[in-house]
Design an enzyme around this catalytic site. Sequence first.
Site, PDB file in Angstrom:
ATOM      1  N   HIS A 158      -8.621  10.204   4.689  1.00 53.95           N
ATOM      2  CA  HIS A 158      -8.278   9.200   3.684  1.00 53.95           C
ATOM      3  C   HIS A 158      -8.451   9.827   2.309  1.00 53.95           C
ATOM      4  CE1 HIS A 158      -8.030   5.554   1.332  1.00 53.95           C
ATOM      5  NE2 HIS A 158      -7.614   4.915   2.416  1.00 53.95           N
ATOM      6  N   HIS A 218     -11.155   9.726   8.182  1.00 51.30           N
ATOM      7  CA  HIS A 218     -11.004   8.269   8.191  1.00 51.30           C
ATOM      8  C   HIS A 218     -10.504   7.714   9.519  1.00 51.30           C
ATOM      9  CE1 HIS A 218     -10.222   4.236   6.845  1.00 51.30           C
ATOM     10  NE2 HIS A 218      -8.923   4.357   6.997  1.00 51.30           N
ATOM     11  N   GLU A 254       0.844  -1.187   0.000  1.00 51.32           N
ATOM     12  CA  GLU A 254       0.000   0.000   0.000  1.00 51.32           C
ATOM     13  C   GLU A 254       0.881   1.239   0.000  1.00 51.32           C
ATOM     14  OE1 GLU A 254      -3.043  -0.073   2.967  1.00 51.32           O
ATOM     15  OE2 GLU A 254      -3.773  -2.044   2.389  1.00 51.32           O
ATOM     16  N   ARG A 279      -1.077   8.100  10.030  1.00 51.45           N
ATOM     17  CA  ARG A 279      -0.953   6.636  10.116  1.00 51.45           C
ATOM     18  C   ARG A 279      -0.511   6.033   8.792  1.00 51.45           C
ATOM     19  NH1 ARG A 279      -4.271   2.407   8.952  1.00 51.45           N
ATOM     20  NH2 ARG A 279      -6.164   3.651   8.688  1.00 51.45           N
ATOM     21  N   ARG A 318      -0.711   9.059   3.201  1.00 50.79           N
ATOM     22  CA  ARG A 318      -2.096   9.495   2.991  1.00 50.79           C
ATOM     23  C   ARG A 318      -2.264  11.010   3.041  1.00 50.79           C
ATOM     24  NH1 ARG A 318      -5.263   4.946   6.670  1.00 50.79           N
ATOM     25  NH2 ARG A 318      -5.183   3.294   5.111  1.00 50.79           N
TER      26      ARG A 318
END
Length: 745
Positions: free
Chosen positions: A544, A646, A429, A681, A585
């Site tokens: 997000h 998010h 990711e 995160r 992100r």
Amino acid sequence: MKEYYDVIIVGSGAAGLYCALNLPERKRILLITKQEADQSDSFLAQGGICMLRGEDDYQNYFEDTMRAGHYENNARAVDLMIRSSNSVIRDLVERKVDFTRDETGNLMFTREAAHSQPRILFHEDITGKQITQTLLNEVKTKENIEICEYMTMVDLIEKDNVCGGIIIMDTENNVYPVYAEHVVLACGGLGGLYQNSTNFPHISGDALGIALKHQIQLEHMDYIQIHPTTLYSQKPGRRFLVSESVRGEGALLLDKNGQRFTDELQPRDKVSQAIFAQMEKEGSDCVWEDMRPLGKDVILSHFPNIYQQCLEEGYDPCKEPVPVVPAQHYFMGGIKVDLGSRTSMKRLYACGEADQSDSFLAQGGICMLRGEDDYQNYFEDTMRAGHYENNARAVDLMIRSSNSVIRDLVERKVDFTRDETGNLMFTREAAHSQPRILFHEDITGKQITQTLLNEVKTKENIEICEYMTMVDLIEKDNVCGGIIIMDTENNVYPVYAEHVVLACGGLGGLYQNSTNFPHISGDALGIALKHQIQLEHMDYIQIHPTTLYSQKPGRRFLVSESVRGEGALLLDKNGQRFTDELQPRDKVSQAIFAQMEKEGSDCVWEDMRPLGKDVILSHFPNIYQQCLEEGYDPCKEPVPVVPAQHYFMGGIKVDLGSRTSMKRLYACGETSCNGVHGKNRLASNSLLESLVFARRAADDILFGTKTEFRCTQVDIRQYEDREQILSEYHVAVRNEIERVKNSHE
């Protein structure tokens, strides 16, 4: 015996057996031993096995270990051992190792020399035998593990510093080359080289000689420990050890005149030096250990094996001191390994001596450490994504615990995606430097959480109460004694407990556009504010970058980071890429907002077509179906995406034991802030962080120090309207977020 195995393990002690049991059952394993499988030094260990007794014990345990090692220890290895101890003990208990318990069924702890407090589990005075026999019995039931007794490793098969197997010989000098993808040396120490040793004579350092031959790195070859108290005997053979636990329970060391001459609870080397000095001073062959202060009941119940051996030598330890003398016991040096137990030769290792939670919505996956080579990259990826505001110790703990957590999930039948050979598959990711993320289609959170919920529902000791809302804590003098809950009819119930764990999720319900369920709205944070429980980073709220754009009201559907990790592109309204999709992100979200503002649009476009139809349908079937319902076919066209709230990186401040600033109150998951995530995160760290620190809370509840709660009467008249109470909490949380934001400006 075959010519090829996936793994060869040399040695049948606790290390070799535990390694074999922690490998997948699809791996073909050969375990060889010079004698019978139960003739390892692990069987001889008397005293016990240490474990961390809650977060309060960490610093003492660490310091005890470092001090005993004269501060020449590898501090990272010590930390890893201590932090892993609760997980290992849980596993041993599940494997039916029978540690001694008190009359209420709780594990009992003893103390040994140089330990600042009791933290040692035991089974009478044959703990090593209890553990190793239990593991050996289980190994014998495994069809994938073949045990070959009376076989001796005489060499390695290697080329260009890569190990390919071993050469073994039987008792008739027949020679067998055996090839393997990996070789694990768990051969024990070198006591067989000494005239007086507590070890079996066949444990004689063979692997060290082979390592020297192949120029494998060794370390601390002169670090040889002498145990201060072995039963003095004029008979030849292995020396019988009188466990450190005996002195830990109160036994005394006496000279020939019956006088104490040293502190019995010093580290082993100090006690051994004192005994040698006393023997030289008085010209004697031994000193005397007096167990009578323990009392007959303790001697017979805790040390029956030592008691019997003393009787056979002509001494009754309940009535008189017994003669003891130092002897070689343990080897602290050996083949040098890293924290993944890897030697300097490649492929050669050495070791030994409820369904409405936001967890259900997690799509991408769960991270895990992919071997020691991945550690530094994983650590750096997490720190960089968090803008280096992370708690480095918490990050280390999460990463180091990941393999244990994943093993546990697999054992609980979580169905992670595998390749055609049965190996776990990994995806990548955004902001990850390599694939290290396990997944189940695009509903990993649902797969994990549903599996755990199904198991919870089978437990008779666990009661689930749905449609109940916590509206307050029961507390006095900063000690938590329970919670106040209300049902949908505004009925109020005070519920008392010895410990309370807050795992209430984040605060997405406070936002108009969020990927969270609307009822996950930060209630616990408002309650924490009311009781002045410490909070941290309340303004660290993650957006997000890619949720499916829709004009319908309600929760926003997340298009997982994994989609971009697999190759999806972000396009502007003209179909042109405008950013690096694999940034963290917050960077991607900023780029999307900037692009939307630049072109005056409500969204940008995510193009999944580079993945190919097969990958989209097999890996992301849920996302595919949701896109179809919105009128887009991601196999044929880009889909509209927009950032939305998010994840919450802040929360109730906790330590590495998930303890809050209020005693007997714990927090874990998105409600808490342990510092793992820093300011932002890293993708797919959330599920892992939640599980790691949930286990830390459980460990501290089980093994940590207890705090008494003085029961207080609760006036339930103050709780009349649930929605009004929650509304006030939500206002308080919003105000606190704004206050913290403003404090940074």
